[in-house]
Design a protein around this motif. Structure first.
Motif, PDB file in Angstrom:
ATOM      1  N   CYS A 178      21.351  -2.315  58.068  1.00 16.97           N
ATOM      2  CA  CYS A 178      22.689  -2.801  57.714  1.00 16.97           C
ATOM      3  C   CYS A 178      23.089  -2.430  56.285  1.00 16.97           C
ATOM      4  CB  CYS A 178      22.742  -4.328  57.855  1.00 16.97           C
ATOM      5  SG  CYS A 178      22.738  -4.932  59.552  1.00 16.97           S
ATOM      6  N   MET A 189      25.862   0.207  55.601  1.00 13.37           N
ATOM      7  CA  MET A 189      26.903   0.348  56.620  1.00 13.37           C
ATOM      8  C   MET A 189      28.296   0.006  56.095  1.00 13.37           C
ATOM      9  SD  MET A 189      25.268  -1.013  60.194  1.00 13.37           S
ATOM     10  CE  MET A 189      24.231   0.082  61.195  1.00 13.37           C
ATOM     11  N   TRP A 190      28.389  -1.002  55.223  1.00 17.44           N
ATOM     12  CA  TRP A 190      29.697  -1.454  54.750  1.00 17.44           C
ATOM     13  C   TRP A 190      30.542  -0.326  54.190  1.00 17.44           C
ATOM     14  CZ3 TRP A 190      32.520  -6.068  54.597  1.00 17.44           C
ATOM     15  CH2 TRP A 190      33.603  -6.092  53.699  1.00 17.44           C
ATOM     16  N   PHE A 240      24.776  -3.598  66.985  1.00 14.45           N
ATOM     17  CA  PHE A 240      24.468  -2.228  66.561  1.00 14.45           C
ATOM     18  C   PHE A 240      25.039  -1.208  67.544  1.00 14.45           C
ATOM     19  CE2 PHE A 240      20.814  -4.142  64.085  1.00 14.45           C
ATOM     20  CZ  PHE A 240      21.269  -3.734  62.837  1.00 14.45           C
ATOM     21  N   GLY A 296      18.919   0.601  63.908  1.00  8.99           N
ATOM     22  CA  GLY A 296      19.032  -0.852  64.020  1.00  8.99           C
ATOM     23  C   GLY A 296      18.817  -1.324  65.448  1.00  8.99           C
ATOM     24  N   TYR A 317      29.536  -5.809  62.233  1.00 11.44           N
ATOM     25  CA  TYR A 317      28.539  -5.526  61.193  1.00 11.44           C
ATOM     26  C   TYR A 317      28.134  -6.788  60.443  1.00 11.44           C
ATOM     27  CZ  TYR A 317      27.276  -4.832  56.328  1.00 11.44           C
ATOM     28  OH  TYR A 317      26.697  -4.977  55.095  1.00 11.44           O
ATOM     29  N   THR A 352      26.313  -9.207  62.710  1.00 11.64           N
ATOM     30  CA  THR A 352      24.942  -8.756  62.989  1.00 11.64           C
ATOM     31  C   THR A 352      24.044  -8.970  61.782  1.00 11.64           C
ATOM     32  OG1 THR A 352      25.733  -7.101  64.575  1.00 11.64           O
ATOM     33  CG2 THR A 352      23.545  -6.750  63.627  1.00 11.64           C
ATOM     34  N   GLU A 353      24.532  -8.588  60.618  1.00 13.78           N
ATOM     35  CA  GLU A 353      23.774  -8.752  59.377  1.00 13.78           C
ATOM     36  C   GLU A 353      23.381 -10.213  59.146  1.00 13.78           C
ATOM     37  OE1 GLU A 353      25.352  -7.061  55.537  1.00 13.78           O
ATOM     38  OE2 GLU A 353      25.532  -9.192  55.066  1.00 13.78           O
TER      39      GLU A 353
END
Length: 535
Positions: free
Chosen positions: A445, A448-449, A505, A419, A300, A303-304
């Motif tokens: 994103c 998502m955390w 993703f 995504g 994550y 990707t972010e």
């Protein structure tokens, strides 16, 4: 609690959330600083991504130092010395890194600049580990999530302002005729100001009457995770071994870069599949949801970060506008602003509101945030009319928020799918369609955390705190994945390199499905898990 004490706590809260602003400000500013360094130092795309490698690597190394020191002493060292002193120490370290940036830029040494970023991030690691629980401690426990959401909102605002302010400092306003020329003195002023702010906040904490939040709770021995963590350190060092300033070239360098990810992946897979005859010795890593979640946080964050870190180079292509370093600001700002848009929408659920009010605000707040982004960029002389169409992407995100119904597994799967679709659209198109498709990765994103975090630590019991520390370590993804995309960009083209976030993703979609099954095996109903907070 007396009125005076309450006032002091309120002042402390408003001051401590400034460090959240710094984290977002500096991390988002990298999106402007990376293409500047690439041009200024004549770097390859891989070399420019070493800024993210050292910055997020600092978070990883800082977290590891605290973990191993606490394991050796059997006491959580940061809790023992107190969160206040931990934050002060972190601010002083970051100030030192900011001051180092001045001679680093003057020296013309990119390695010196990377070291300065690493020192700043070491300080951030200490601040982040201490600040989150400190914010919870500054008031009633039941309102702790609200304070963290406020702090998270400030972090996102820092992410919005970072690219705008740094771009103005380096290049001037959009209306400035000499905006294209970067003066070294401008960079010096930026880091002098940052260092001054770090030190000012540290002094305030030093002289303020703040609650003494400490803990001497013993830490249970968990020796087995040491092996996978050491292997992950080796994976991290593989990217450093592929440093372009070494003698490695061509395919040899590629092997080192791609192997770094494979080594980290194998370490986590070992932790997931190995037979645990003595589960207690594995600590939090005895739980499959935690190990899967560690890889999810890694993917994550990577990707972010990689979407925007490589965006500057993409926008320089003719088919994407052929923009200069000075002109990419609104798109980098919009990307990090998209994180703010999504998290503000997600934060609505943290408040005790009627269903109707909550629904109205969930639909309205994202567009208010979008208006702020447009306003901030317009204030610097930027023409934002070409950004209006992005409201369509925001509308899609709002619909997804309602469909997700605050269920972390469902929300994660949905946003992961959006995504992946956005990245694929970006890969097969050019111009503004592709640009907004890639930028909308920030919307995907954004929330998502908390979804990943809540799923990964559910059911950990007494190992929840240790599990949280392991998850924070996996911010390492922001250090590894951008250089991988940079290396792929050098060989296959920057546009084609966006296959990397598609894969990121894809794993997050898999995680949402797989972790649901693992939790059900433990008798945990995924539908009853809720997600609050954010990174």
């Amino acid at each position: 609690m007396t009125k005076e004490t309450t006032k002091n706590y309120g002042t402390a809260l408003y001051t401590i959330i400034t460090v959240f602003f710094f984290w977002g400000f500096v991390a988002a500013s990298n999106g402007i600083f990376i293409p500047f360094c690439k041009t200024h130092f004549k770097l390859t795309q891989f070399e420019s991504q070493l800024i993210d490698f050292t910055f997020y690597g600092g978070y990883f190394i800082g977290s590891l130092i605290l973990y191993f020191a606490s394991q050796a002493s059997k006491v959580d060292i940061l809790n023992k010395i107190g969160y206040k002193k931990g934050i002060i120490a972190g601010l002083i370290i970051s100030a030192g890194g900011a001051l180092l940036m001045v001679p680093a830029v003057h020296s013309g040494s990119f390695l010196f600049i990377l070291f300065s970023f690493f020192v700043i991030a070491l300080g951030f690691s200490l601040q982040q580990t201490a600040a989150n629980p400190f914010v919870v401690a500054l008031g009633e426990p039941e309102s702790g999530a609200h304070r963290l959401n406020l702090a998270g909102g400030i972090n996102n605002f820092g992410g919005l302002m970072g690219p705008v302010i740094v771009s103005v400092v380096l290049f001037g306003t959009a209306n400035d005729a000499v905006a294209k020329v970067v003066e070294i003195s401008s960079i010096n002023n930026l880091y002098y100001i940052l260092a001054g702010l770090f030190l000012a906040v540290a002094v305030f904490f030093g002289v303020s009457k703040l609650p003494d939040v400490t803990s001497t709770e013993k830490i249970e021995a968990s020796s087995k995770p040491t092996g996978p963590l050491v292997v992950m350190i080796l994976g991290f060092l593989m990217v450093a071994a592929a440093d372009p300033f070494s003698s490695l070239t061509g395919i040899s360098k590629s092997i080192f870069v791609y192997s770094s990810f494979l080594i980290i992946l194998c370490a986590l897979l070992y932790g997931y599949f190995v037979k645990k005859n003595n589960p207690g010795s594995w600590g939090a890593m005895q739980y499959p949801q935690l190990v899967l979640g560690m890889l999810a946080i890694f993917m994550y964050v990577g990707t972010e970060v990689t979407i925007q870190s490589n965006l500057g180079a993409l926008l320089q292509l003719k088919e994407f506008g052929g923009l200069s370093d000075a002109d990419i600001k609104p798109y980098i700002s919009l990307y990090w602003g998209s994180m703010m848009i999504g998290r503000w929408a997600g934060a609505v659920s943290a408040f005790n509101l009627s269903k109707m009010t909550k629904n109205v605000l969930t639909a309205l707040v994202p567009f208010v945030a979008f208006g702020i982004i447009l306003g901030v960029n317009h204030a610097t002389g930027t023409d934002v009319s070409n950004l209006y169409i992005y409201a369509f992407c925001i509308a899609v995100m709002v619909i997804a928020v309602f469909i997700g119904q605050e269920k972390p597994a469902k929300t994660l799967a949905l946003f992961g799918t959006l995504g992946a679709i956005s990245m694929v659209i970006g890969l097969f198109t050019t111009g503004h369609v592709a640009i907004f498709a890639f930028v909308s990765g920030g919307l995907c994103c954004s929330i998502m955390w908390p979804s990943i975090f809540s799923l990964a630590i559910t059911g950990l019991g007494k190992y929840t705190s240790q599990g949280s520390a392991f998850l924070i370590m996996m911010i390492l993804g922001g250090s590894i994945i951008p250089p991988i995309q940079g290396e792929l960009a050098d060989s296959a083209g920057i546009h084609n390199s966006y296959i990397i976030p598609v894969l990121g993703f894809a794993y997050l979609i898999f995680f949402a499905w797989k972790v649901s099954g693992e939790l059900k095996k433990q008798g945990i109903d995924v539908e009853n898990i809720t997600a609050e907070g954010g990174h």
